[in-house]
Write an enzyme that holds these catalytic residues in place. Structure first.
Site, PDB file in Angstrom:
ATOM      1  N   GLY A   7       0.699  -1.324  -0.218  1.00 29.00           N
ATOM      2  CA  GLY A   7       0.127  -0.002   0.158  1.00 29.00           C
ATOM      3  C   GLY A   7       0.809   1.306   0.109  1.00 29.00           C
ATOM      4  N   LEU A   8       0.972   1.960  -1.258  1.00 28.40           N
ATOM      5  CA  LEU A   8       1.907   3.119  -1.367  1.00 28.40           C
ATOM      6  C   LEU A   8       1.274   4.174  -1.692  1.00 28.40           C
ATOM      7  CD1 LEU A   8       4.853   1.207  -3.240  1.00 28.40           C
ATOM      8  CD2 LEU A   8       4.758   1.864  -0.772  1.00 28.40           C
ATOM      9  N   MET A  11       0.382   7.885   2.834  1.00 25.19           N
ATOM     10  CA  MET A  11       0.702   7.450   4.074  1.00 25.19           C
ATOM     11  C   MET A  11       1.935   6.422   3.730  1.00 25.19           C
ATOM     12  SD  MET A  11      -0.241   9.015   6.698  1.00 25.19           S
ATOM     13  CE  MET A  11      -0.393   7.833   8.181  1.00 25.19           C
ATOM     14  N   ASP A  30       2.119  -2.179  -4.460  1.00 26.49           N
ATOM     15  CA  ASP A  30       1.026  -1.462  -4.572  1.00 26.49           C
ATOM     16  C   ASP A  30       0.164  -2.143  -6.021  1.00 26.49           C
ATOM     17  OD1 ASP A  30      -0.349   1.361  -3.367  1.00 26.49           O
ATOM     18  OD2 ASP A  30      -0.938   1.084  -5.602  1.00 26.49           O
ATOM     19  N   ASN A  96      -6.503   1.849   9.379  1.00 27.05           N
ATOM     20  CA  ASN A  96      -7.593   2.558  10.506  1.00 27.05           C
ATOM     21  C   ASN A  96      -8.596   1.231  10.638  1.00 27.05           C
ATOM     22  OD1 ASN A  96      -6.258   4.785  11.197  1.00 27.05           O
ATOM     23  ND2 ASN A  96      -7.414   6.087   9.601  1.00 27.05           N
ATOM     24  N   GLY A 124      -0.201  12.087   9.295  1.00 23.13           N
ATOM     25  CA  GLY A 124      -0.561  12.401   8.141  1.00 23.13           C
ATOM     26  C   GLY A 124       0.365  12.798   7.272  1.00 23.13           C
ATOM     27  N   LYS A 174      -6.128   4.296  18.673  1.00 22.28           N
ATOM     28  CA  LYS A 174      -6.258   5.244  17.651  1.00 22.28           C
ATOM     29  C   LYS A 174      -7.666   5.574  17.385  1.00 22.28           C
ATOM     30  CE  LYS A 174      -4.639   7.318  13.926  1.00 22.28           C
ATOM     31  NZ  LYS A 174      -5.775   7.257  12.950  1.00 22.28           N
ATOM     32  N   HIS A 177      -8.270   8.133  19.854  1.00 18.33           N
ATOM     33  CA  HIS A 177      -7.701   9.347  19.411  1.00 18.33           C
ATOM     34  C   HIS A 177      -8.409  10.091  18.195  1.00 18.33           C
ATOM     35  CE1 HIS A 177      -5.009  11.155  16.143  1.00 18.33           C
ATOM     36  NE2 HIS A 177      -4.390  11.496  17.278  1.00 18.33           N
ATOM     37  N   GLU A 181      -9.993  13.771  18.350  1.00 16.53           N
ATOM     38  CA  GLU A 181      -9.987  14.791  17.059  1.00 16.53           C
ATOM     39  C   GLU A 181     -11.380  15.384  16.558  1.00 16.53           C
ATOM     40  OE1 GLU A 181      -8.685  13.759  12.729  1.00 16.53           O
ATOM     41  OE2 GLU A 181      -6.932  13.410  13.993  1.00 16.53           O
ATOM     42  N   TYR A 182     -12.151  14.593  16.439  1.00 17.56           N
ATOM     43  CA  TYR A 182     -13.498  15.146  16.027  1.00 17.56           C
ATOM     44  C   TYR A 182     -13.996  16.211  16.880  1.00 17.56           C
ATOM     45  CZ  TYR A 182     -14.724  11.404  12.483  1.00 17.56           C
ATOM     46  OH  TYR A 182     -14.879  10.641  11.262  1.00 17.56           O
TER      47      TYR A 182
END
Length: 304
Positions: A7-8, A11, A30, A96, A124, A174, A177, A181-182
């Site tokens: 997965g490139l 991130m 990827d 996630n 990010g 996470k 977290h 953040e929301y």
């Protein structure tokens, strides 16, 4: 040291770059060959044309880090790796994913002697230069094997990453977290809207957010990013008032309900994002209908 990165995207590619800069041999794969070629050229990673090629390029015990969208795509790759990897190898899910899925996937891999780590990753697009905050779950043995890579990806070898608990704990931390953040983002947005609404004072939002970033109680990285965006100028007329929500915000609200733990701010911030996505605004139309029904209040037409 060698590691595989599947997965490139922004991130995954940036994380591969940070590892490569530190002298790690990163074998990257990827689904898009063009993406692989671009990172080979820009980051100096080793490109893999398939999952099998990636696995063959890594010495045992292999560490393969997934940076993929949560859900079916991650599920498919974990299932595939469970059939291809050998006992002692480790799969790290840095996406996630729901922590329940991580617990289930870890059990599947453990049955074949393959280790698993769930790595909640925050930072990010700034993580390439500043480092990533990494919240990881897994057995002590898996944590020891993956630790050299965590030390490179984090802002500092001894800070910015932590083995927070068993499998599932990393993605759980996470998740919470992101729920927090929301709430933080919502409170900042509401406060700035109040400032903007006081037309008589003609307040400069860029100046004030800069001001708050120096010594105030509400200073934060989110505030710094907001201040930077406001300094550069924002064309509000070109922006739709729609805010997407990730799965983690929903999962946090569900967890609060299941625990019976009050989390009104986090839940309301999530519901306000739902509200922003309601292009037909049916809720507000119904409120107008009700006000007209019981009080005779006028219903405003579109465009008024």
């Amino acid at each position: 040291m060698k590691i595989g990165m599947m997965g490139l995207g922004k991130m995954g590619g940036n994380m591969a770059t940070r590892l490569a800069r530190a002298g790690v041999t990163v074998v990257g794969y990827d689904h898009s060959p063009e993406v692989v070629r671009s990172w080979v050229a820009s980051a100096g990673i080793v490109g893999a044309s398939s999952v099998e090629t990636l696995i063959a390029a890594l010495p045992a015990p292999r560490v393969i880090w997934l940076m993929l969208p949560s859900g079916p795509i991650t599920e498919e790759q974990v299932l595939g790796l469970s059939q291809r990897l050998e006992p002692g190898d480790v799969v790290v899910d840095g996406g996630n994913s729901n922590y329940h899925d991580s617990e289930r996937r870890a059990a599947l891999l453990a049955g074949k002697g393959i280790g698993f780590m769930d790595a909640g990753t925050s930072g990010g697009v700034w993580g390439l230069e500043n480092g990533y905050c990494l919240m990881v779950g897994g057995t002590p043995e898996v944590a020891r094997l993956v630790r050299p890579f965590l030390e490179i990806l984090a802002p500092h070898p001894e800070r910015g990453w932590a083995h927070v608990g068993p499998v599932g704990a990393g993605h759980y931390v996470k998740m919470v977290h992101n729920g927090i953040e929301y709430g933080m983002m919502q409170s900042l947005a509401e406060g700035l809207a109040l400032l903007q609404g006081k037309a008589a004072f003609d307040l400069d939002l860029a100046q004030i957010t800069d001001l708050w970033g120096e010594g105030s109680v509400v200073r934060s990285w989110l505030l710094e990013l907001t201040a930077d965006a406001l300094r550069k100028g924002v064309d509000w007329n070109q922006m739709a008032p729609v805010v997407a929500d990730s799965g983690e915000g929903r999962w946090t609200a569900i967890e609060a309900i299941e625990q019976g733990t009050p989390a009104p701010v986090l839940s309301l911030a999530l519901h306000l994002r739902f509200q922003s996505q309601d292009r037909e605004a049916l809720t507000f139309k119904l409120l107008s209908v009700m006000r007209h029904a019981f009080g005779g209040h006028a219903i405003q037409a579109t465009g008024q």
